[in-house]
Design a protein around this motif. Structure first.
Motif, PDB file in Angstrom:
ATOM      1  N   LYS A 147       0.818  -1.228   0.000  1.00  9.21           N
ATOM      2  CA  LYS A 147       0.000   0.000   0.000  1.00  9.21           C
ATOM      3  C   LYS A 147       0.846   1.269   0.000  1.00  9.21           C
ATOM      4  O   LYS A 147       0.354   2.345  -0.314  1.00  9.21           O
ATOM      5  CB  LYS A 147      -0.980   0.004   1.179  1.00  9.21           C
ATOM      6  CG  LYS A 147      -0.355   0.200   2.541  1.00  9.21           C
ATOM      7  CD  LYS A 147      -1.435   0.149   3.620  1.00  9.21           C
ATOM      8  CE  LYS A 147      -0.775   0.162   5.002  1.00  9.21           C
ATOM      9  NZ  LYS A 147      -1.684  -0.209   6.080  1.00  9.21           N
ATOM     10  N   TYR A 148       2.160   1.124   0.357  1.00  5.84           N
ATOM     11  CA  TYR A 148       3.030   2.315   0.392  1.00  5.84           C
ATOM     12  C   TYR A 148       3.805   2.509  -0.914  1.00  5.84           C
ATOM     13  O   TYR A 148       4.673   3.382  -0.998  1.00  5.84           O
ATOM     14  CB  TYR A 148       4.028   2.208   1.540  1.00  5.84           C
ATOM     15  CG  TYR A 148       3.397   2.249   2.907  1.00  5.84           C
ATOM     16  CD1 TYR A 148       2.592   3.335   3.282  1.00  5.84           C
ATOM     17  CD2 TYR A 148       3.591   1.225   3.822  1.00  5.84           C
ATOM     18  CE1 TYR A 148       2.003   3.371   4.546  1.00  5.84           C
ATOM     19  CE2 TYR A 148       3.018   1.257   5.078  1.00  5.84           C
ATOM     20  CZ  TYR A 148       2.212   2.331   5.439  1.00  5.84           C
ATOM     21  OH  TYR A 148       1.628   2.370   6.666  1.00  5.84           O
ATOM     22  N   MET A 149       3.536   1.685  -1.942  1.00  6.34           N
ATOM     23  CA  MET A 149       4.388   1.695  -3.114  1.00  6.34           C
ATOM     24  C   MET A 149       4.479   3.071  -3.781  1.00  6.34           C
ATOM     25  O   MET A 149       5.570   3.610  -3.967  1.00  6.34           O
ATOM     26  CB  MET A 149       3.938   0.648  -4.132  1.00  6.34           C
ATOM     27  CG  MET A 149       5.004   0.404  -5.191  1.00  6.34           C
ATOM     28  SD  MET A 149       4.418  -0.701  -6.471  1.00  6.34           S
ATOM     29  CE  MET A 149       3.465   0.467  -7.432  1.00  6.34           C
ATOM     30  N   GLU A 150       3.316   3.655  -4.137  1.00  2.00           N
ATOM     31  CA  GLU A 150       3.327   4.946  -4.824  1.00  2.00           C
ATOM     32  C   GLU A 150       4.002   6.012  -3.961  1.00  2.00           C
ATOM     33  O   GLU A 150       4.791   6.817  -4.460  1.00  2.00           O
ATOM     34  CB  GLU A 150       1.898   5.399  -5.181  1.00  2.00           C
ATOM     35  CG  GLU A 150       1.267   4.641  -6.341  1.00  2.00           C
ATOM     36  CD  GLU A 150       0.667   3.312  -5.914  1.00  2.00           C
ATOM     37  OE1 GLU A 150       0.742   2.961  -4.712  1.00  2.00           O
ATOM     38  OE2 GLU A 150       0.128   2.616  -6.790  1.00  2.00           O
ATOM     39  N   LEU A 151       3.695   6.005  -2.664  1.00  2.00           N
ATOM     40  CA  LEU A 151       4.280   6.986  -1.749  1.00  2.00           C
ATOM     41  C   LEU A 151       5.798   6.869  -1.740  1.00  2.00           C
ATOM     42  O   LEU A 151       6.518   7.876  -1.851  1.00  2.00           O
ATOM     43  CB  LEU A 151       3.705   6.748  -0.339  1.00  2.00           C
ATOM     44  CG  LEU A 151       4.277   7.626   0.781  1.00  2.00           C
ATOM     45  CD1 LEU A 151       3.954   9.091   0.525  1.00  2.00           C
ATOM     46  CD2 LEU A 151       3.726   7.177   2.149  1.00  2.00           C
ATOM     47  N   ALA A 152       6.295   5.651  -1.651  1.00  2.00           N
ATOM     48  CA  ALA A 152       7.742   5.430  -1.609  1.00  2.00           C
ATOM     49  C   ALA A 152       8.397   5.901  -2.905  1.00  2.00           C
ATOM     50  O   ALA A 152       9.432   6.579  -2.888  1.00  2.00           O
ATOM     51  CB  ALA A 152       8.028   3.943  -1.380  1.00  2.00           C
ATOM     52  N   VAL A 153       7.809   5.531  -4.027  1.00  2.00           N
ATOM     53  CA  VAL A 153       8.387   5.907  -5.327  1.00  2.00           C
ATOM     54  C   VAL A 153       8.474   7.429  -5.448  1.00  2.00           C
ATOM     55  O   VAL A 153       9.509   7.982  -5.820  1.00  2.00           O
ATOM     56  CB  VAL A 153       7.552   5.314  -6.488  1.00  2.00           C
ATOM     57  CG1 VAL A 153       7.980   5.907  -7.833  1.00  2.00           C
ATOM     58  CG2 VAL A 153       7.684   3.786  -6.521  1.00  2.00           C
ATOM     59  N   ARG A 154       7.393   8.123  -5.091  1.00  2.00           N
ATOM     60  CA  ARG A 154       7.364   9.580  -5.247  1.00  2.00           C
ATOM     61  C   ARG A 154       8.352  10.260  -4.298  1.00  2.00           C
ATOM     62  O   ARG A 154       9.064  11.187  -4.687  1.00  2.00           O
ATOM     63  CB  ARG A 154       5.947  10.111  -5.009  1.00  2.00           C
ATOM     64  CG  ARG A 154       5.034   9.810  -6.167  1.00  2.00           C
ATOM     65  CD  ARG A 154       3.713  10.558  -6.090  1.00  2.00           C
ATOM     66  NE  ARG A 154       2.668   9.727  -6.677  1.00  2.00           N
ATOM     67  CZ  ARG A 154       1.648   9.214  -6.003  1.00  2.00           C
ATOM     68  NH1 ARG A 154       1.495   9.472  -4.714  1.00  2.00           N
ATOM     69  NH2 ARG A 154       0.760   8.472  -6.617  1.00  2.00           N
ATOM     70  N   ALA A 155       8.409   9.770  -3.071  1.00  2.00           N
ATOM     71  CA  ALA A 155       9.321  10.372  -2.084  1.00  2.00           C
ATOM     72  C   ALA A 155      10.776  10.201  -2.520  1.00  2.00           C
ATOM     73  O   ALA A 155      11.576  11.145  -2.462  1.00  2.00           O
ATOM     74  CB  ALA A 155       9.091   9.741  -0.712  1.00  2.00           C
ATOM     75  N   LEU A 156      11.126   9.002  -2.998  1.00  3.14           N
ATOM     76  CA  LEU A 156      12.499   8.743  -3.434  1.00  3.14           C
ATOM     77  C   LEU A 156      12.836   9.536  -4.696  1.00  3.14           C
ATOM     78  O   LEU A 156      13.939  10.060  -4.847  1.00  3.14           O
ATOM     79  CB  LEU A 156      12.702   7.235  -3.671  1.00  3.14           C
ATOM     80  CG  LEU A 156      12.644   6.355  -2.408  1.00  3.14           C
ATOM     81  CD1 LEU A 156      12.547   4.882  -2.779  1.00  3.14           C
ATOM     82  CD2 LEU A 156      13.873   6.622  -1.518  1.00  3.14           C
ATOM     83  N   HIS A 157      11.872   9.621  -5.598  1.00  2.00           N
ATOM     84  CA  HIS A 157      12.074  10.357  -6.848  1.00  2.00           C
ATOM     85  C   HIS A 157      12.462  11.800  -6.546  1.00  2.00           C
ATOM     86  O   HIS A 157      13.366  12.362  -7.162  1.00  2.00           O
ATOM     87  CB  HIS A 157      10.778  10.298  -7.689  1.00  2.00           C
ATOM     88  CG  HIS A 157      10.959  10.666  -9.131  1.00  2.00           C
ATOM     89  ND1 HIS A 157      10.797  11.942  -9.605  1.00  2.00           N
ATOM     90  CD2 HIS A 157      11.314   9.919 -10.197  1.00  2.00           C
ATOM     91  CE1 HIS A 157      11.009  11.962 -10.924  1.00  2.00           C
ATOM     92  NE2 HIS A 157      11.335  10.758 -11.303  1.00  2.00           N
ATOM     93  N   LYS A 158      11.763  12.386  -5.570  1.00  2.00           N
ATOM     94  CA  LYS A 158      12.031  13.776  -5.196  1.00  2.00           C
ATOM     95  C   LYS A 158      13.352  13.887  -4.425  1.00  2.00           C
ATOM     96  O   LYS A 158      14.185  14.752  -4.721  1.00  2.00           O
ATOM     97  CB  LYS A 158      10.873  14.300  -4.337  1.00  2.00           C
ATOM     98  CG  LYS A 158      10.922  15.802  -4.106  1.00  2.00           C
ATOM     99  CD  LYS A 158       9.570  16.329  -3.668  1.00  2.00           C
ATOM    100  CE  LYS A 158       9.664  17.806  -3.260  1.00  2.00           C
ATOM    101  NZ  LYS A 158      10.438  18.592  -4.231  1.00  2.00           N
ATOM    102  N   ALA A 159      13.546  12.975  -3.484  1.00  2.00           N
ATOM    103  CA  ALA A 159      14.738  13.048  -2.630  1.00  2.00           C
ATOM    104  C   ALA A 159      16.032  12.938  -3.430  1.00  2.00           C
ATOM    105  O   ALA A 159      17.040  13.564  -3.100  1.00  2.00           O
ATOM    106  CB  ALA A 159      14.671  11.953  -1.568  1.00  2.00           C
TER     107      ALA A 159
END
Lengths: 422, 422
Positions: free
Chosen positions: B402-414
């Protein structure tokens, strides 16, 4: 343990359900102890679908490279249906393998879209048969000397089957199709038409060339050349009918002229609406006239069928011949522009409302008066004969198209074709 | 006069209209003076249609003879599309010829439905190129030592194109597809994802194996082995865009590690929902445990991805690994019946609601702290890491699905992937 070749047309392969039925039938033959080679056509509609796609993309002027690609494309239809049939056979518990034309070693010339078979190397297929496998071979196609894929032209799967049967010295080649044999004439024109249990190869050849469309004529020629016993039978009988009954059904095309066959003077009546008549009028009657006219036509790759030259009158004569109706306009145009000016002929007239009706029978060889009986029958029906052409075992007449059905029925009755053979 | 290989996917070949556009594009490249080899896939839907027919007829248990026929069948899709493309090229006024796998001399092993290319004999194709022809070669297929048709498995046309480019020492292999290149991550998850103008071969290999589906991984491996410069670009740009612009579009998969590439520490973020986690709990902590568990799994031909073994406590440990989600039930069943009884382990628990998120970048080699930055970012988002796996140029974590999209977006930005590269 006979070696048997089965050939199935596109309609018989038209769906997975039908392919399953073909597989059950072949499996029955294999279980009866026969060595089986099967040649299927493409699933019905598939070849047209593929050629339709090609047509959308085709260059304005077809070239040899274009024809090469057409063969590459069209050959996929039989490759797919052969693989599907092998799969269906495996599901019936029969070991089966399929081969394309090139895998089977069907060597042809390079005449793309109408190639001719030159050689078949059956070594690999024999090894499979020895190992107890049913072998499925793609019809319709081969490979030229350079490894290009070729096709044999429309209906070429019949020819493939016969060629493979010839190369492998098969005991019989069974052509399964959507009719149950060769009839005395087309049952749609004469309901009393009877199925022939046997027909001689020469009669079949005349029937095929005269318009009876049961078998492709090249396959009959091939069967004749290599004396392959050929049987035409229906693929729509239930697959589980008794194999001994099935083995004698349909029509056998035979090379033995037994007594039964000599008793029937006329075996069948063929007809064709595909022709048109052209007459060149007022031609100076001198040597070389026929060549002058027909040479030009032949040079344009137009096939001529019936030819007659009238009696000369006042040093002039009329010259008539028939061509395929599709070539009519082109032929008239050719004669008007290229031949008429140098020939000194008066005029050209044409007629597309004609048909050709033929009686065919090997018995005509030993019976006189068969042709004259035909002419009498037509005369009694008030049908005018426009042209006559004869060979050893057939007589053809060209008549007005509107009398075609009448002529066929009258001749069918007059030659007792509605009576059961004894 | 470069030698260029173009590869077009099934969507690009999906209709005669689209095939015509492919032909126009290839003709443009040929007219610009390039020597062109083109590898098309089957028209979209065709391979599924054929395999659907086979499935209807298939035996209960697939066998090697069945797989042989499947390849015979499926190979027709590419043969047909190749012939159609050659025809379309001829219509554009370009001399063109198509070859099947066996005509091109694509020799494979006999592993039907997933064959591997062993050798390519390009003599004939070279002669055509010398004569100024465009050569179309069927992707996806080859021929084994005995002349049986083989296929390379789904997506195999990419591999064919790269293998042909490698064998012919092509200057570049252009893979035309329905996306316009390789992105920092899937734009459907992160709208700020950017197209990469370049990516290193090793990064592409990780991206492909981690779930980015732009290229078939075998084709990337092949490109790496033979150092084939590969470019992924869109077949949906207008065919008549400037060729110099087209030649630098998409994403180049390169073997040179230039400065630009070293500056980006992380090049992309991959993710996959295809996995499931299995934990064997309370395992006696003694040598040979990993082999005892995973050996049984490998023997059943099940591929294992991430593996971790927990710290031992009271002589017991927990052992976890991930498998493809489709193999989850089979793996659990196998462990319960075959492994648990002899292992003395307490229990097995599984979780299919996981996902794997990975950061990939060749710069990770020379930059420390990249992995720990990833863990910090996830921790700041409150995402618990269940498993970790690292290699020289990637770090993967297994987290709750359930955290997949959140993780991808956070890492993409970081990792500044939303910032234009300089």
């Amino acid at each position: 343990m006979a070696l048997i070749v089965h050939k199935y047309g596109g309609t018989s392969m038209g769906s997975t359900e039908r392919i399953r039925n073909v597989a059950k039938r072949v499996a029955k033959w294999a279980r009866a102890g026969h060595r089986m080679v099967v040649v299927p056509s493409a699933m019905s509609g598939e070849t047209n679908r593929l050629l339709g796609l090609a047509k959308e993309l085709a260059p304005a002027k077809p070239t040899t490279p274009y024809n090469r690609e057409l063969d590459m494309l069209a050959a996929t239809g039989e490759q797919a249906s052969s693989a599907l049939l092998a799969i269906a056979l495996q599901s019936e518990g029969v070991e089966a393998v399929s081969y394309t034309g090139w895998q089977m070693g069907v060597q042809t010339d390079s005449s793309y879209t109408k190639a001719r078979i030159e050689r078949i190397d059956d070594e690999r297929v024999r090894a499979d048969l020895d190992a107890g496998r049913v072998v499925v071979v793609t019809g319709f196609q081969g490979v030229d000397e350079l490894g290009n894929i070729t096709t044999l032209g429309r209906g070429g799967s019949d020819t493939s089957a016969v060629a493979i049967a010839a190369a492998m010295k098969a005991d019989e080649c069974l052509i399964y199709t959507d009719v149950d044999g060769v009839y005395t004439t087309d049952p749609r024109v004469e309901p009393d038409a009877r199925r022939l249990a046997k027909i001689s190869f020469e009669e079949m050849l005349e029937m095929a060339s005269l318009g009876s469309k049961v078998l492709q004529i090249r396959s009959v020629e091939f069967a004749g050349k290599y004396r392959v016993p050929l049987r035409v039978l229906s693929s729509f009988t239930p697959w589980d009918i008794d194999i001994n009954e099935e083995a004698v059904s349909g029509t056998l095309i035979t090379f033995e002229e037994d007594e039964t066959m000599e008793q029937a003077v006329v075996s069948g009546i063929a007809f064709s609406r595909d022709e048109a008549k052209i007459s060149v009028l007022g031609v100076p009657d001198k040597p070389g006239i026929a060549y002058h006219i027909l040479g030009a036509v032949a040079d344009a790759n137009i096939e001529v069928d019936v030819i007659i030259q009238n009696l000369s009158k006042d040093g002039k004569t009329d010259f008539s011949f028939t061509v395929n109706r599709a070539e009519f306009a082109r032929t008239v145009d050719l004669l008007k522009t290229k031949v008429l000016p140098t020939l000194g002929a008066a005029d050209i007239v044409g007629d597309t409302k004609i048909c050709k009706v033929s009686i065919v029978g090997i018995g005509m060889r030993s019976h006189v008066g068969v042709a004259s009986k035909m002419f009498r029958v037509l005369s009694e029906e008030g049908i005018n004969i426009q042209m006559i052409s004869t060979s050893e075992i057939k007589t053809s007449v060209v008549i007005d198209e509107k009398y075609m059905e009448l002529a066929v029925r009258a001749l069918h009755k007059a030659f007792d074709l509605d009576q059961p053979a004894n």
